[in-house]
Design a protein around this motif. Structure first.
Motif, PDB file in Angstrom:
ATOM      1  N   LEU A   1      -1.835   9.709   0.352  1.00  0.00           N
ATOM      2  CA  LEU A   1      -0.689  10.180   0.821  1.00  0.00           C
ATOM      3  C   LEU A   1       0.015  11.564   1.682  1.00  0.00           C
ATOM      4  O   LEU A   1       1.710  11.095   2.299  1.00  0.00           O
ATOM      5  CB  LEU A   1      -0.129  11.573  -0.481  1.00  0.00           C
ATOM      6  N   ALA A   2      -0.677  12.437   2.133  1.00  0.00           N
ATOM      7  CA  ALA A   2      -0.499  13.016   3.245  1.00  0.00           C
ATOM      8  C   ALA A   2      -0.520  12.423   4.513  1.00  0.00           C
ATOM      9  O   ALA A   2       1.165  11.951   5.333  1.00  0.00           O
ATOM     10  CB  ALA A   2      -1.088  13.589   3.414  1.00  0.00           C
ATOM     11  N   VAL A   3      -1.452  11.451   5.334  1.00  0.00           N
ATOM     12  CA  VAL A   3      -1.123  10.685   6.437  1.00  0.00           C
ATOM     13  C   VAL A   3      -0.223  10.065   5.890  1.00  0.00           C
ATOM     14  O   VAL A   3       0.535   9.172   7.150  1.00  0.00           O
ATOM     15  CB  VAL A   3      -2.385  10.392   7.027  1.00  0.00           C
ATOM     16  N   GLY A   4       0.001   9.147   5.304  1.00  0.00           N
ATOM     17  CA  GLY A   4       0.944   7.743   4.735  1.00  0.00           C
ATOM     18  C   GLY A   4       2.295   8.532   4.881  1.00  0.00           C
ATOM     19  O   GLY A   4       2.990   7.591   6.039  1.00  0.00           O
ATOM     20  N   ILE A   5       2.851   9.579   4.288  1.00  0.00           N
ATOM     21  CA  ILE A   5       4.111   9.925   4.173  1.00  0.00           C
ATOM     22  C   ILE A   5       4.384   9.731   6.331  1.00  0.00           C
ATOM     23  O   ILE A   5       4.733  10.443   6.319  1.00  0.00           O
ATOM     24  CB  ILE A   5       4.332  11.051   3.707  1.00  0.00           C
ATOM     25  N   ASP A   6       3.507  10.652   6.518  1.00  0.00           N
ATOM     26  CA  ASP A   6       3.704  11.351   7.866  1.00  0.00           C
ATOM     27  C   ASP A   6       4.004  10.316   9.340  1.00  0.00           C
ATOM     28  O   ASP A   6       4.598  10.333   9.903  1.00  0.00           O
ATOM     29  CB  ASP A   6       2.781  12.271   8.390  1.00  0.00           C
ATOM     30  N   TYR A   7       2.695   9.282   8.841  1.00  0.00           N
ATOM     31  CA  TYR A   7       2.940   8.195   9.926  1.00  0.00           C
ATOM     32  C   TYR A   7       3.714   7.516   9.869  1.00  0.00           C
ATOM     33  O   TYR A   7       4.310   7.411  11.022  1.00  0.00           O
ATOM     34  CB  TYR A   7       1.934   7.970   9.889  1.00  0.00           C
ATOM     35  N   ALA A   8       4.520   7.571   8.577  1.00  0.00           N
ATOM     36  CA  ALA A   8       5.522   5.792   8.580  1.00  0.00           C
ATOM     37  C   ALA A   8       6.801   7.231   9.044  1.00  0.00           C
ATOM     38  O   ALA A   8       7.890   6.604   9.513  1.00  0.00           O
ATOM     39  CB  ALA A   8       5.725   6.051   7.174  1.00  0.00           C
TER      40      ALA A   8
ATOM     41  N   VAL B   1      -7.114   6.497   5.013  1.00  0.00           N
ATOM     42  CA  VAL B   1      -6.413   6.731   6.746  1.00  0.00           C
ATOM     43  C   VAL B   1      -6.126   5.844   7.424  1.00  0.00           C
ATOM     44  O   VAL B   1      -4.958   4.934   7.783  1.00  0.00           O
ATOM     45  CB  VAL B   1      -7.486   7.580   7.198  1.00  0.00           C
ATOM     46  N   ALA B   2      -7.514   4.589   7.225  1.00  0.00           N
ATOM     47  CA  ALA B   2      -7.147   3.316   7.766  1.00  0.00           C
ATOM     48  C   ALA B   2      -6.303   2.446   7.398  1.00  0.00           C
ATOM     49  O   ALA B   2      -5.354   1.971   7.697  1.00  0.00           O
ATOM     50  CB  ALA B   2      -8.180   2.430   7.567  1.00  0.00           C
ATOM     51  N   ILE B   3      -6.220   2.309   5.812  1.00  0.00           N
ATOM     52  CA  ILE B   3      -5.370   1.504   4.969  1.00  0.00           C
ATOM     53  C   ILE B   3      -3.734   2.305   5.470  1.00  0.00           C
ATOM     54  O   ILE B   3      -2.636   1.946   5.883  1.00  0.00           O
ATOM     55  CB  ILE B   3      -5.087   1.521   3.794  1.00  0.00           C
ATOM     56  N   ALA B   4      -3.775   3.888   5.313  1.00  0.00           N
ATOM     57  CA  ALA B   4      -2.514   4.506   5.781  1.00  0.00           C
ATOM     58  C   ALA B   4      -1.855   4.103   7.650  1.00  0.00           C
ATOM     59  O   ALA B   4      -0.827   3.941   7.476  1.00  0.00           O
ATOM     60  CB  ALA B   4      -2.150   5.419   6.176  1.00  0.00           C
ATOM     61  N   VAL B   5      -2.748   3.607   8.474  1.00  0.00           N
ATOM     62  CA  VAL B   5      -2.091   3.163   9.484  1.00  0.00           C
ATOM     63  C   VAL B   5      -1.962   2.114   9.974  1.00  0.00           C
ATOM     64  O   VAL B   5      -1.498   1.473   9.869  1.00  0.00           O
ATOM     65  CB  VAL B   5      -3.710   3.518  10.884  1.00  0.00           C
TER      66      VAL B   5
ATOM     67  N   GLY C   1      -0.842   2.284   0.440  1.00  0.00           N
ATOM     68  CA  GLY C   1      -1.548   2.180   0.700  1.00  0.00           C
ATOM     69  C   GLY C   1      -2.399   3.249  -0.358  1.00  0.00           C
ATOM     70  O   GLY C   1      -3.655   2.783   0.074  1.00  0.00           O
ATOM     71  N   VAL C   2      -1.776   4.251  -0.613  1.00  0.00           N
ATOM     72  CA  VAL C   2      -2.848   5.076  -1.697  1.00  0.00           C
ATOM     73  C   VAL C   2      -3.486   4.009  -2.518  1.00  0.00           C
ATOM     74  O   VAL C   2      -4.340   4.722  -3.349  1.00  0.00           O
ATOM     75  CB  VAL C   2      -1.950   6.498  -2.324  1.00  0.00           C
ATOM     76  N   GLY C   3      -2.459   3.410  -3.207  1.00  0.00           N
ATOM     77  CA  GLY C   3      -2.600   2.093  -4.489  1.00  0.00           C
ATOM     78  C   GLY C   3      -3.725   1.133  -3.838  1.00  0.00           C
ATOM     79  O   GLY C   3      -4.842   1.161  -4.762  1.00  0.00           O
ATOM     80  N   ALA C   4      -4.037   1.108  -2.843  1.00  0.00           N
ATOM     81  CA  ALA C   4      -4.455  -0.231  -2.346  1.00  0.00           C
ATOM     82  C   ALA C   4      -6.134   0.354  -1.955  1.00  0.00           C
ATOM     83  O   ALA C   4      -7.069   0.492  -2.476  1.00  0.00           O
ATOM     84  CB  ALA C   4      -4.405  -0.526  -1.151  1.00  0.00           C
ATOM     85  N   SER C   5      -5.786   1.381  -1.409  1.00  0.00           N
ATOM     86  CA  SER C   5      -7.164   2.576  -1.000  1.00  0.00           C
ATOM     87  C   SER C   5      -7.761   3.062  -2.775  1.00  0.00           C
ATOM     88  O   SER C   5      -9.162   3.040  -2.547  1.00  0.00           O
ATOM     89  CB  SER C   5      -7.267   3.774  -0.607  1.00  0.00           C
ATOM     90  N   MET C   6      -7.568   3.387  -3.459  1.00  0.00           N
ATOM     91  CA  MET C   6      -7.350   3.781  -4.977  1.00  0.00           C
ATOM     92  C   MET C   6      -8.348   2.768  -5.014  1.00  0.00           C
ATOM     93  O   MET C   6      -9.519   2.849  -5.549  1.00  0.00           O
ATOM     94  CB  MET C   6      -6.827   4.510  -5.809  1.00  0.00           C
ATOM     95  N   ALA C   7      -7.640   1.659  -5.510  1.00  0.00           N
ATOM     96  CA  ALA C   7      -8.558   0.585  -5.920  1.00  0.00           C
ATOM     97  C   ALA C   7      -9.524  -0.273  -4.939  1.00  0.00           C
ATOM     98  O   ALA C   7     -10.522  -0.173  -5.290  1.00  0.00           O
ATOM     99  CB  ALA C   7      -7.576  -0.774  -5.923  1.00  0.00           C
ATOM    100  N   LEU C   8      -9.626   0.841  -3.671  1.00  0.00           N
ATOM    101  CA  LEU C   8     -10.747  -0.136  -2.791  1.00  0.00           C
ATOM    102  C   LEU C   8     -11.585   0.455  -3.364  1.00  0.00           C
ATOM    103  O   LEU C   8     -13.383   0.311  -3.794  1.00  0.00           O
ATOM    104  CB  LEU C   8     -10.646  -0.044  -2.688  1.00  0.00           C
ATOM    105  N   ILE C   9     -12.093   2.206  -3.790  1.00  0.00           N
ATOM    106  CA  ILE C   9     -12.583   2.671  -4.325  1.00  0.00           C
ATOM    107  C   ILE C   9     -13.761   2.441  -5.206  1.00  0.00           C
ATOM    108  O   ILE C   9     -15.052   2.813  -5.780  1.00  0.00           O
ATOM    109  CB  ILE C   9     -12.003   4.133  -4.248  1.00  0.00           C
ATOM    110  N   PHE C  10     -12.730   2.043  -6.588  1.00  0.00           N
ATOM    111  CA  PHE C  10     -13.183   2.523  -7.955  1.00  0.00           C
ATOM    112  C   PHE C  10     -13.844   0.444  -7.604  1.00  0.00           C
ATOM    113  O   PHE C  10     -14.547   0.343  -8.483  1.00  0.00           O
ATOM    114  CB  PHE C  10     -12.088   2.251  -9.183  1.00  0.00           C
TER     115      PHE C  10
END
Length: 904
Positions: free
Chosen positions: A242-249, A314-318, A212-221
């Motif tokens: 990182l935080a919400v991706g780990i916690d939600y999973a 966060v949306a991507i993490a969800v 999720g973080v990889g996809a969101s970082m790419a979209l930001i750039f």
């Protein structure tokens, strides 16, 4: 939502290879697009519309030599910079600087009549470098050229001399990552291993978060191609992702293990985990996203961009959590099912039942004492926040080894501190007949103001329509003394207009920072009102309570106060500054409080939902308020504790070696998560709920019916699964109900009937009662338009009220007493599976009744009719359909019987 997520979980589990490939493809495409479209990050912080920014924009047109980026080279030599040998080398460096393509004006320290500066002791001089264009427009080659010239000057100067480059151009460094941030992931792995009991289960949240973080970082750039994005933005998104991706999973995998332990198949367990924990994940993620997007309330472009980017992360993490996690669970299959030994060891775990049972008993034994102690401690921690000062970071906040920081310190040592952030007073002098005299008059008046160290330059531009006065404050750029000087000069605007007929503005890097801080500070109150108001509304909808949302909001305010207090102590007052590797103490970065408020609001609601929803579930089932607090706490505290520890570790890992902009935000979030999870949610909340008892779950009936309901714990799904084989396995009834208890929709008074009947598809059924409102209540309930007070019901195989929306989409409700045949005709055009006819006895025209019967004859829809008498409904029902009836007056539980027998 829970039903949709249940279906989604089953499908993702079955199509696990496809889901994994699709997410990897998304990551690859986003990464490729980022490589092609990336335009780089921008650390310039501006707010259009502020006085300083508007004046700077005007200067870029009327006096471009003073509006562009600026830099400095400070020369310090024990023998003095006026020594001929030193002067020769400095002048040589000035000539080299003038040859740069982007050089606009280079001022030698020896040109004191146009702003050149030499210290009073003669040991230091400043080469002022004015460039053509804003900081973002300056090429890296120009920066490298300034650095090279400074280094060569250093080599040519006498022994013991220094030549150091810096200034606003070099005041912002682009943050990076170090090995320290990875320690947060190491701690996360350890906590996941302890909580989930296996390396396989622990790896799933990490894979989920990293993808999720990889996809969101790419979209930001990728988004840098659309507009400027500050360098802090991807770091904030990285931390949150990182935080919400780990916690939600973690929440979903933990719930999956619970379902497996209860005997469900792997696919069923994954589906139920996504439906229950996934519903809470969506709600929790939604609150974080709303809070982040709410940063736009401040009306500050860079802050809005930061909030939107973090919300996307966060949306991507969800999305990854509710799709990729069940797919990963599919790959794991039965290997995650707890064995007998695993269950026993988990029960003995320090994070197990006995520890949390003891904890909740301790905090609820004397709830008044617990509440007072928590409020006192957190109130005391919040006291330092009253002295919080805000400013934009300058070179003084950079690491000590940074050349710009070294330059900043050298200037502070040999000159008044204001030389690190001079002010520019600009005036429109087009009407003046003596521009030089006017500028000298302005210089004289400003020199006499308290807090002014020097006014080295006062000059009109070549066209004599704009003048500038360079003002050196006595205080540092981020000091309260400098802010007071800016306010003092601006307060003289009326005096200058009356005396000289000119309008002045105060600008420059320092003034822009002051205006940004003021704008952000003034936005805190409206943003806080929005966030607090939002929390009240959302939590009221989730928990169907008045007291719980108020308690949750007050707890959130305590968490915010404590986190701001700790940040003030560390970064402003210097407490434990060495421990957190804080090189420079002083005002906090301007946007820290508003970002902290938004992010922590969402995270606080995460813990509130995951903890209190289980307590509410227990209360709904048992009506034992005190026991519900204990059982709900014990069943959810283990996972909430693990999630909070992981989130704390991820945030605090960004403090020691993090960027100066992100360090206070990271520490504030770490402290806020710790305080909110362990002190507010796991200590204060159980005590308050135990103190309130049944009153904690009270809500006015009208408000309950007015607000939409969120099934965050999947209660409706469980009811639907329990009714899967009711009223009989493999049954195909269009309508079935049993023990249905209803309320009069018009008066709100209870209708004391336990209604029960079953209607086959394609048949017709009549509901009769002398009380017309009772019949209407039954019909509205079975058409999905009214929530029953008790009992169970299914329409078209969908349980009510869980699937009320789906029932409404297939069931047409017509009040024929008002419209007759025409609304029936319109309803049948939509081809409903069930047609509900209310107040059939009010259609008095025989011809109208025949038309209704003709419309219904031959239709495939199941017909449910309501009447106050049996004879009046006879000639409106379809002639070919089998007809049954129930009389609400005849029996407490009405049973179907033949309508023809009742009539004849």
């Amino acid at each position: 939502m829970s039903s949709f997520l249940y279906s989604l979980g089953r499908r993702a589990f079955a199509a696990r290879k496809t889901v994994l490939v699709l997410w990897l493809l998304v990551l690859a495409v986003a990464g490729g697009a980022a490589g092609l479209l990336n335009k780089g990050l921008d650390n310039t912080v501006t707010i259009p519309g502020t006085e300083a920014q508007q004046a700077l924009d005007r200067l870029s047109v009327t006096f471009p030599q003073t509006s562009g980026a600026s830099a400095q080279i400070v020369v310090v030599t024990p023998g003095g910079v006026r020594e001929p040998e030193v002067r020769r080398e400095v002048e040589r460096a000035v000539d080299e600087l003038k040859s740069m393509p982007q050089a606009s004006q280079i001022v030698s320290p020896y040109q004191e009549n146009i702003g050149g500066t030499i210290s009073r002791d003669g040991q230091a001089g400043i080469v002022a470098i004015q460039l053509d264009g804003a900081t973002t427009a300056i090429d890296q080659s120009t920066k490298d050229r300034i650095s090279d010239i400074a280094h060569r000057l250093q080599e040519r100067l006498p022994d013991g001399s220094r030549a150091s480059y810096g200034g606003p151009l070099f005041a912002q460094n682009f943050p990076g990552l170090s090995v320290v941030e990875a320690l947060g992931l190491v701690i996360a792995v350890v906590v996941l291993m302890i909580t989930l009991g296996s390396f396989l289960a622990a790896g799933m949240p990490l894979v989920n978060a990293l993808l999720g973080v990889g996809a969101s970082m790419a979209l930001i750039f990728v988004a840098t191609a659309l507009g400027p994005i500050t360098a802090t933005t991807p770091l904030l998104a990285l931390m949150l992702g990182l935080a919400v991706g780990i916690d939600y999973a973690l929440f979903i995998v933990s719930r999956h293990q619970q379902e497996l332990a209860d005997g469900a198949t792997a696919r069923e367990a994954a589906a139920r985990a996504v439906a229950t924990a996934g519903s809470a994940v969506i709600f929790a993620g939604l609150t974080v996203m709303i809070a982040l997007v709410g940063l736009g309330v401040a009306g500050i472009p860079f802050l809005t961009t930061m909030g939107v980017a973090a919300a996307v992360a966060v949306a991507i993490a969800v999305l990854v959590s509710i799709t990729l996690v069940p797919a990963l669970l599919g790959f794991a299959g039965e290997r995650l099912r707890p064995r007998g030994r695993a269950k026993r060891s988990r029960a003995r775990s320090p994070l197990g039942t006995r520890f949390f049972s003891g904890w909740v008993r301790a905090v609820t034994r004397a709830p008044v004492v617990t509440v007072l102690a928590v409020v006192a401690v957190l109130g005391l921690a919040a006291v330092p926040a009253a002295g919080l000062r805000l400013a934009l970071p300058d070179a003084g906040s950079l690491p000590e080894q940074d050349p710009a920081r070294a330059t900043y310190d050298l200037i502070s040592e040999h000159f008044p501190q204001g030389f690190n952030g001079p002010l520019i007073v600009t005036a429109n002098i087009v009407t003046s007949t003596d521009p030089l005299g006017l500028m000298n008059d302005l210089k004289g008046e400003i020199e006499r103001l308290p807090g002014v160290a020097d006014v080295p330059l006062a000059t009109p531009n070549p066209t004599a329509d704009t003048g500038i006065v360079q003002v050196i404050p006595e205080g540092a750029p981020d000091s309260q003394q400098t802010k007071q000087l800016v306010d003092e000069i601006r307060s003289l605007r009326g005096h200058f207009h009356d005396t000289y007929g000119i309008d002045i503005s105060v600008t420059g890097f320092t003034a822009v920072g002051i205006d940004v801080s003021d704008k952000l500070g003034s936005a805190l109150l409206p943003f806080g009102v929005v966030v607090v108001g939002l929390s009240l509304v959302l939590l009221t909808m989730v928990f169907r309570s008045v007291a719980v949302p108020i308690k949750a909001t007050l707890g959130y305010l305590l968490s915010i106060g404590a986190s701001l207090g700790v940040v003030t102590l560390v970064f402003q007052d210097g407490w434990l500054a060495g421990l957190f590797n804080v090189d420079h103490t002083g005002p906090i970065i301007s946007f820290m409080p508003i970002v902290l408020m938004g992010v922590l609001f969402g995270l606080a609601m995460d813990y509130e939902v995951f903890l209190v929803s289980r307590m509410r579930e227990e209360y709904v089932h048992t009506r034992d308020a005190r026991g519900a607090v204990t059982r709900g706490f014990v069943s959810s505290a283990r996972v909430v504790t693990a999630a909070a520890v992981i989130m704390f570790a991820v945030f605090v890992a960004f403090v020691p070696e993090g960027d100066a902009n992100i360090k206070p935000i990271a520490l504030g979030l770490a402290v806020g998560v710790f305080v909110d999870a362990f002190i507010v949610r796991m200590t204060l909340v159980p005590a308050v709920l135990a103190l309130l008892g049944d009153r904690a779950w009270w809500m006015p009936r009208r408000l309950d019916r007015a607000l939409p309901s969120f099934d965050v714990e999947g209660e409706n799904l469980r009811d639907e699964l329990e009714l899967a084989n009711w009223p009989r396995p493999g049954g195909d009834e269009a309508i079935a109900c049993e023990g249905l208890r209803l309320t009069d929709p018009s008066s709100g008074l209870p209708v004391y009937h336990d209604v029960g009947f079953a209607v086959p598809r394609g048949a017709a059924h009549v509901v009769r009662d002398a009380d017309e409102s009772a019949v209407t209540a039954v019909l509205l309930t079975l058409s999905g338009r009214l929530k029953p007070d008790g009992g169970k019901a299914k329409v078209l195989g969908r349980a009510l009220p869980a699937r009320a929306a789906a029932v409404r989409s297939r069931v047409a409700y017509v009040d024929v007493g008002d419209g007759g045949a025409e609304p029936v005709r319109r309803a049948l055009r939509e081809d409903p599976a069930v047609l509900v006819l209310d107040r059939t006895d009010r259609v008095s025209d025989p011809a109208e009744r025949r038309r209704i019967r003709e419309l219904l004859t031959g239709t495939r829809a199941t017909v449910l009719a309501g009447t106050t008498g049996l004879a009046e409904v006879r000639d409106v029902l379809p002639a070919t359909a089998p007809v049954t009836t129930c009389d609400l007056r005849a029996d407490a539980t009405a049973q179907p019987r033949s309508l023809s027998g009742a009539i004849h």
